[in-house]
Design a protein around this motif. Structure first.
Motif: not given
Length: 202
Positions: A156-185
């Motif tokens: 069963t796909l619920t709004s809770s599953v979708i929302l938390i999944g989207v939060i997880g995707v956002w966290a990974i995207l932002v985390g990778v971006l910030q980590t790479i930018s820190a190493i680059t700087v």
């Protein structure tokens, strides 16, 4: 004084930790979402405040990052204080925080484009965070959809599953971006020193 790249790396690691935790956990309940988001927000907000007050992370964008840090800590405290608030509470809390934090970080990125090597990454992270807020606000809190996959797998796909999944995707995207930018700087700052050492050695 905390170096800007260290603060950016710390933010990236915290975001990646949130994303990995969500990815490795099967039960995406509202309680799980509020607790994990709450812990992340408190720690991430403290990092932003510490780097802004005790380092060169924000530069002239100090006011915006101070407000962002306070708002992030506050959102985390509220999430941890009301872990049983339900999926609608999680959505509104994450949505409100994401819109405020995203707009502040995005604006800092635009205003600091000639002042900080992190400006572009602040802008991208701000856009991604506002997008998270938009999803949190438009997602129906009572969404429920049964599904059947290959090999007899169903669920069963619920709004809770979708929302938390989207939060997880956002966290990974932002985390990778910030980590790479820190190493680059960090690499950009160390390069002139390395060249000088090589010249002196020759």
């Amino acid at each position: 004084m905390v170096a800007a790249w260290i603060a950016q790396l710390a933010r990236g690691i915290l975001a990646l930790a949130l994303g990995v935790t969500i990815t490795l956990t099967l039960e995406h309940t509202p309680v799980f979402g509020l607790v994990t988001f709450g812990v992340f927000a408190v720690l991430a907000g403290l990092v932003v405040l510490g780097a802004t007050l005790g380092g060169a992370y924000a530069g002239r964008m100090r006011a915006g990052f101070l407000v962002q840090g306070v708002a992030t800590v506050a959102a985390g405290v509220v999430a941890l204080a009301v872990p049983g608030g339900g999926v609608a509470f999680l959505a509104y809390l994450v949505g409100a925080w994401a819109v405020v934090a995203g707009l502040l970080e995005g604006a800092s990125g635009i205003l600091a484009r000639r002042l900080s090597p992190l400006a572009r990454d602040w802008l991208i992270a701000g856009v991604l965070t506002v997008a998270l807020g938009a999803v949190a606000f438009v997602l129906p809190p009572d969404f429920v959809q049964a599904f059947a996959g290959d090999r007899g797998v169903s669920g069963t796909l619920t709004s809770s599953v979708i929302l938390i999944g989207v939060i997880g995707v956002w966290a990974i995207l932002v985390g990778v971006l910030q980590t790479i930018s820190a190493i680059t700087v960090r690499s950009a700052k160390s390069t002139p020193v390395d060249r000088a050492d090589r010249v002196a050695a020759s």
